[in-house]
Design a protein around this motif. Structure first.
Motif, PDB file in Angstrom:
ATOM      1  N   ALA A  46     -28.406 -38.800 -12.871  1.00 26.04           N
ATOM      2  CA  ALA A  46     -28.031 -40.208 -12.761  1.00 26.04           C
ATOM      3  C   ALA A  46     -26.601 -40.341 -12.248  1.00 26.04           C
ATOM      4  CB  ALA A  46     -28.164 -40.901 -14.115  1.00 26.04           C
ATOM      5  N   SER A  64     -25.507 -43.778 -11.938  1.00 28.38           N
ATOM      6  CA  SER A  64     -25.181 -45.155 -12.316  1.00 28.38           C
ATOM      7  C   SER A  64     -25.733 -45.463 -13.703  1.00 28.38           C
ATOM      8  CB  SER A  64     -25.783 -46.139 -11.302  1.00 28.38           C
ATOM      9  OG  SER A  64     -27.206 -46.116 -11.379  1.00 28.38           O
ATOM     10  N   GLN A  90     -29.517 -46.173 -13.598  1.00 24.06           N
ATOM     11  CA  GLN A  90     -30.363 -44.977 -13.549  1.00 24.06           C
ATOM     12  C   GLN A  90     -30.465 -44.322 -14.923  1.00 24.06           C
ATOM     13  OE1 GLN A  90     -28.281 -42.818 -10.467  1.00 24.06           O
ATOM     14  NE2 GLN A  90     -29.714 -43.472  -8.874  1.00 24.06           N
ATOM     15  N   GLN A 118     -32.654 -46.515 -17.283  1.00 22.96           N
ATOM     16  CA  GLN A 118     -34.079 -46.379 -16.991  1.00 22.96           C
ATOM     17  C   GLN A 118     -34.632 -45.065 -17.537  1.00 22.96           C
ATOM     18  OE1 GLN A 118     -35.004 -46.538 -12.818  1.00 22.96           O
ATOM     19  NE2 GLN A 118     -37.209 -46.539 -13.142  1.00 22.96           N
ATOM     20  N   ALA A 119     -33.862 -43.984 -17.383  1.00 25.39           N
ATOM     21  CA  ALA A 119     -34.319 -42.673 -17.842  1.00 25.39           C
ATOM     22  C   ALA A 119     -34.416 -42.614 -19.366  1.00 25.39           C
ATOM     23  CB  ALA A 119     -33.381 -41.593 -17.328  1.00 25.39           C
TER      24      ALA A 119
END
Length: 693
Positions: free
Chosen positions: A494, A496, A499, A502-503
């Motif tokens: 990631a 950002s 990102q 979301q993960a």
């Protein structure tokens, strides 16, 4: 030890109050927990009172570390800081984050590990600037008053920069080779230009006579313009600085620091050595590099990040290379082959720890933190989290640089539209994310972790990403084979907050053992794995006897398959095996194997003269793995004189077939059928009979 825990709600932006203090006291097993709302402002008196009689102080705030350290400058109590705000309190799930806060506080209260050995550097500020004249000379003039500047010009396009007063040495060259580190760089180059700046007096005579204007005030000849009139050579005269037919062109010197202004760095490794800076053409990057260089004069120390146990190394035997994992993964070229072992240059080592992660035997182990200390930390985090009622914990390993910064931003964004970190995700900072591998991951699963996530940003080299991914594939294969449902291991890449968000929120809870393990992490890698695998197998939903492991992923367990038709039981493989997995039998011609000891290094496979060995990565989970089993055996060949067994019948058959046509043996093959003692006796008797009487 009396440890004081000072917690702050940060102006009531976190759900911490008197009730939280009561719960934390229970979870941490101490009454010395206080919760404030403005500890760094109007309630500093509470903090000062706490540190007076404390043996240890844990402050649940890292933002005001400087302030709290200054306030406690006359206190002897060690201070420890932990960020519970961005990692737990600032989150859309903050009302569920108290177990995570307790875990982070408990881990912060652990005693400091024993100090590790250090590696020393000494820099006198002897700087080499490499690059084109325009940029290199400009920086040299700026830095000449602070550092001992040297310049190595790679082109003569000087623009407005001129070589005037000899304030610093200037060389020119090409085919530049750099080795070494801060305080001990060695640089070699070729004197490519006809004008040798070391000899040039800068009298300008060559510039005046050159008909093509091929020479400028950098005193280098532009060979694309030069028509070889040699007027410059005549003008230079006895000085002799210009020579178009120079044969002695090799140059070398040593420097403490290097500023490489080349468009592409001369050192292409992922992590450059200490003291080497390659900012490229960007001026901001150049200013940053120069600022850091000016602070690198004097004596410096860094931790020695690794411990190497030569006796465990499976690198090579008898010039046959087996395991090359540490050499292949090292991005600083700090590890090299040295005979049957490897050599690690501690000054080049950047502390990534990837070598320890991929090492199958534990010959290379990480020392910053040591496995035992890191294991205690993980066990403390997970046990405290469980004690506080937390469910399905996920460990998020991240670096202390960009990884920590990304987590900080994630927590801060929760004040707007962000979600912060999930309440069950416990961050664990590392010096480098590649420094932990399958042994500690599996131990963490045994301790109750539902997921293991490793956060990597653009600061980690591709070699490290691949090494971690490979280890995760092996670890996941084992857990899946044992019937544990779900994806336990996640490599998060990631750049950002979005990102990362979301993960983390997309990570699903994976199955853990019904009973958490109580063992402590061992100093030896395979010892820890033995403990973890034993516990995971004992409580596994599926009692698999063996699990096939992925090939080419660095599996450190497996079987050795023998082609019995080809094997002559020469025992070359036994001599090559570094882990005593392959053994002979002193009483019979047998090749035996203990699978638990095999590290799949491949030395036996490469050493076998008959190509009779094949490696098969797998994890054998039954007691058979620890037992010596016979892979191949043969009928013994007995000495034709004394009947002592000394070889196998098949080996003798092969040897007799190969040597039957050899002139040295064709007349006396029977001697080959004798043991070594009888062979000597026969040779002596033959000499006696042939001696004239």
């Amino acid at each position: 030890m009396s440890t004081q825990f000072k917690i702050c709600s940060c102006n009531k932006t976190m759900p911490l109050d008197a009730g939280s203090a009561i719960e934390l006291k229970q979870f941490l097993g101490t009454e010395a927990v206080t919760v404030s709302d403005a500890l760094c402002r109007r309630e500093t008196g509470v903090y000062l009172d706490a540190i007076k009689g404390a043996d240890d102080v844990v402050v649940g705030c890292s933002q005001e570390r400087a302030l709290f350290s200054e306030l406690a400058q006359h206190s002897v109590a060690p201070l420890r800081f932990v960020n519970i705000r961005e990692t737990a309190g600032w989150s859309k799930q903050s009302n569920l984050a108290l177990p995570k806060m307790a875990a982070l506080l408990a881990a912060a209260a652990l005693p400091d590990p024993e100090p590790v050995p250090t590696v020393s550097y000494r820099s006198g500020g002897n700087l080499l600037i490499i690059g084109g004249a325009q940029q290199a000379l400009a920086w040299a003039k700026r830095l000449a008053t602070q550092l001992d500047v040297n310049v190595l010009l790679t082109d003569g396009v000087s623009g407005n920069e001129r070589l005037n007063a000899r304030s610093f040495p200037v060389f020119s060259g090409a085919q530049i080779a750099i080795s070494g580190y801060l305080g001990a760089f060695k640089v070699k180059w070729q004197q490519a230009n006809p004008i040798d700046l070391e000899s040039c007096t800068r009298c300008n005579a060559c510039i005046e006579v050159c008909p093509e204007s091929a020479i400028d005030f950098s005193y280098q000849i532009d060979l694309n313009k030069c028509s070889n009139h040699l007027d410059c050579v005549k003008a230079c005269g006895a000085i002799g600085a210009i020579d178009f037919n120079r044969t002695q062109i090799a140059r070398s010197s040593e420097f403490d620091l290097i500023l490489d202004l080349s468009a592409q760095p001369l050192l292409r490794m992922s992590q450059s050595p200490q003291g080497y800076f390659a900012p490229g053409k960007d001026l901001d990057e150049q200013f940053d590099a120069v600022l850091r260089m000016t602070q690198m004069v004097g004596e410096f120390e860094k931790p020695k990040f690794f411990t190497y146990k030569e006796k465990l190394c499976a690198h090579s035997r008898s010039a046959k290379t087996g395991c090359n994992a540490c050499i292949d993964v090292c991005s600083t070229a700090a590890i090299s082959s040295k005979g049957d072992k490897v050599l690690v240059d501690p000054n080049l080592c950047a502390g990534c720890g990837a070598c320890t992660t991929v090492c199958p035997t534990g010959a290379m182990s990480y020392a910053y933190l040591r496995p035992v200390d890191q294991g205690l930390r993980l066990k403390t985090l997970l046990s405290t989290y469980a004690k506080a009622g937390g469910k399905a914990p996920a460990l998020l390993f991240h670096s202390k640089q960009q990884g920590a910064e990304l987590l900080l931003q994630t927590g801060q964004n929760a004040a707007k539209k962000g979600r912060g970190l999930p309440a069950h995700v416990i961050p664990v900072d590392l010096h480098h994310t590649a420094s932990l591998g399958i042994d500690l991951w599996m131990a963490a699963i045994a301790f109750g972790a539902s997921n293991i996530a490793v956060l990597m940003t653009d600061e980690e080299a591709q070699e490290y990403r691949q090494a971690v991914q490979n280890q995760m594939e092996v670890a996941q294969t084992i857990l899946t084979g044992l019937g544990y449902v779900g994806q336990h291991f996640h490599l998060i890449q990631a750049e950002s907050v979005a990102q990362l968000d979301q993960a983390l929120f997309g990570m699903q809870q994976a199955q853990t053992p019904a009973v958490t393990a109580l063992f402590n992490v061992a100093a030896e890698k395979r010892g820890t794995l033995d403990f973890a695998l034993e516990h995971l197998y004992k409580h596994a939903p599926v009692k698999a006897e063996e699990i096939a492991l992925p090939k080419g992923k660095g599996a450190m367990y497996g079987e050795v398959k023998i082609n019995k038709d080809a094997c002559t039981l020469c025992m070359s493989c036994v001599g090559a095996c570094p882990s005593s997995a392959l053994m002979d039998n002193a009483n019979a011609p047998q090749l035996r194997f203990i699978e638990r000891n095999c590290v799949q290094c491949g030395l036996c496979e490469k050493t076998c003269p008959e190509n009779a060995i094949q490696l098969l990565p797998r994890l054998l989970l039954t007691d058979v793995a620890s037992e010596a089993r016979v892979l191949n055996e043969a009928q013994a060949f007995h000495c034709i004189k004394c009947q002592t067994p000394f070889a196998t019948a098949k080996m003798m058959e092969t040897m007799l077939l190969k040597l039957a046509g050899h002139g040295a043996f064709s007349g006396n093959l029977d001697r080959l059928k004798m043991c070594s003692d009888c062979r000597v006796i026969d040779m002596m008797q033959t000499k006696e009979l042939s001696r004239p009487h």
